[in-house]
Scaffold this active site. Structure first.
Site, PDB file in Angstrom:
ATOM      1  N   ASP A  35       9.147   5.604   3.047  1.00 22.84           N
ATOM      2  CA  ASP A  35       8.602   6.760   3.572  1.00 22.84           C
ATOM      3  C   ASP A  35       8.806   7.362   4.653  1.00 22.84           C
ATOM      4  OD1 ASP A  35       6.564   4.647   1.518  1.00 22.84           O
ATOM      5  OD2 ASP A  35       4.238   4.843   3.316  1.00 22.84           O
ATOM      6  N   GLU A 137      -2.860   4.682   2.566  1.00 25.48           N
ATOM      7  CA  GLU A 137      -2.713   4.341   3.165  1.00 25.48           C
ATOM      8  C   GLU A 137      -3.728   5.378   4.372  1.00 25.48           C
ATOM      9  OE1 GLU A 137       2.376   2.508   4.522  1.00 25.48           O
ATOM     10  OE2 GLU A 137       1.154   5.539   4.921  1.00 25.48           O
TER      11      GLU A 137
END
Length: 253
Positions: A35, A137
């Site tokens: 990420d 997330e």
């Protein structure tokens, strides 16, 4: 997904937000994972590598391999970076507070210390803090409140984790980052999928149907064949972490 369109939208978003804020660039933590590697790549492409700063913030149990990959990524992209060991700051907080610290609490302290480093660097340069959290997330509340969740903007907030793998392939990021086991390295041996109890492929299959198609638990089970207990776990986690996705409540005066 049309990743050429995704890339263009993210680039426009980063440039527009920078202009609107009157800021000069972006700071982001670079962990050696997928990420943050994507965050560094889109920032460099959107506003130029010279207008981005990578912060590499090791602290036990950060692996030497991940820290090496973080440095190599910044060098590859031409992004200047700074490296600071956060262990003294974390130790100072632990020593200054009474009570026992379990591994989750210490992990949250590490995330909040890293946030402080990012904002100190941003304030010193008139930069904005770029987040790397993805929709998976975010919707599960799988981030530290006022830690990695505390950013100025989140370019991947509309993309599920499985989308990011495909986006990384499209952008030609090194396979090193695509093949890694996702982990925030908040404590020894921690991985996202072990902690969450399923792979991101399973998690995203549930979230896409629950959030994007408004299916019920029973309908998700019927549509995917995923165990009902798992589906209920992720739906419940989404609902119970709503407070992490909203501004603090007020009395409504």
């Amino acid at each position: 997904m049309d990743y050429a369109r995704v890339e263009a939208r993210i680039h426009d978003f980063l440039r527009d937000r920078l202009d609107a804020a009157g800021a000069d660039g972006y700071v982001l933590g670079v962990s050696g994972g997928l990420d943050s590697a994507l965050g560094a790549r889109v920032a460099a492409d959107a506003v130029g590598p010279e207008n981005a700063l990578g912060l590499i913030l090791p602290g036990a149990p950060s692996s030497t391999a991940n820290m090496r990959d973080a440095r190599d990524l910044c060098d590859f992209l031409g992004i200047p970076y700074e490296e600071d060991d956060i262990r003294p700051a974390v130790a100072s907080i632990r020593d200054g507070l009474s009570g026992d610290f379990d591994e989750t609490t210490v992990g949250n302290v590490r995330a909040r210390v890293r946030m402080t480093y990012c904002y100190e660097a941003a304030n010193a340069r008139n930069y904005l803090v770029l987040g790397a959290d993805n929709k998976s997330e975010y919707e599960l509340g799988y981030f530290t409140k006022y830690g990695d969740g505390a950013v100025d903007l989140a370019p991947f907030g509309d993309l599920y984790k499985t989308d990011l793998y495909e986006f990384a392939e499209y952008l030609g990021l090194p396979e090193t980052f695509i093949e890694k086991q996702p982990t925030a390295e908040l404590w020894e041996g921690q991985t996202d999928e072990d902690e969450l109890g399923a792979s991101y492929e399973v998690i995203d299959a549930v979230l896409r149907r629950y959030l994007d198609r408004d299916l019920t638990v029973a309908e998700i089970v019927a549509d995917t064949g995923i165990d009902r207990d798992l589906v209920e776990r992720f739906v419940s986690r989404h609902e119970s972490t709503e407070h992490k996705r909203r501004r603090p409540p007020t009395p409504g005066l």
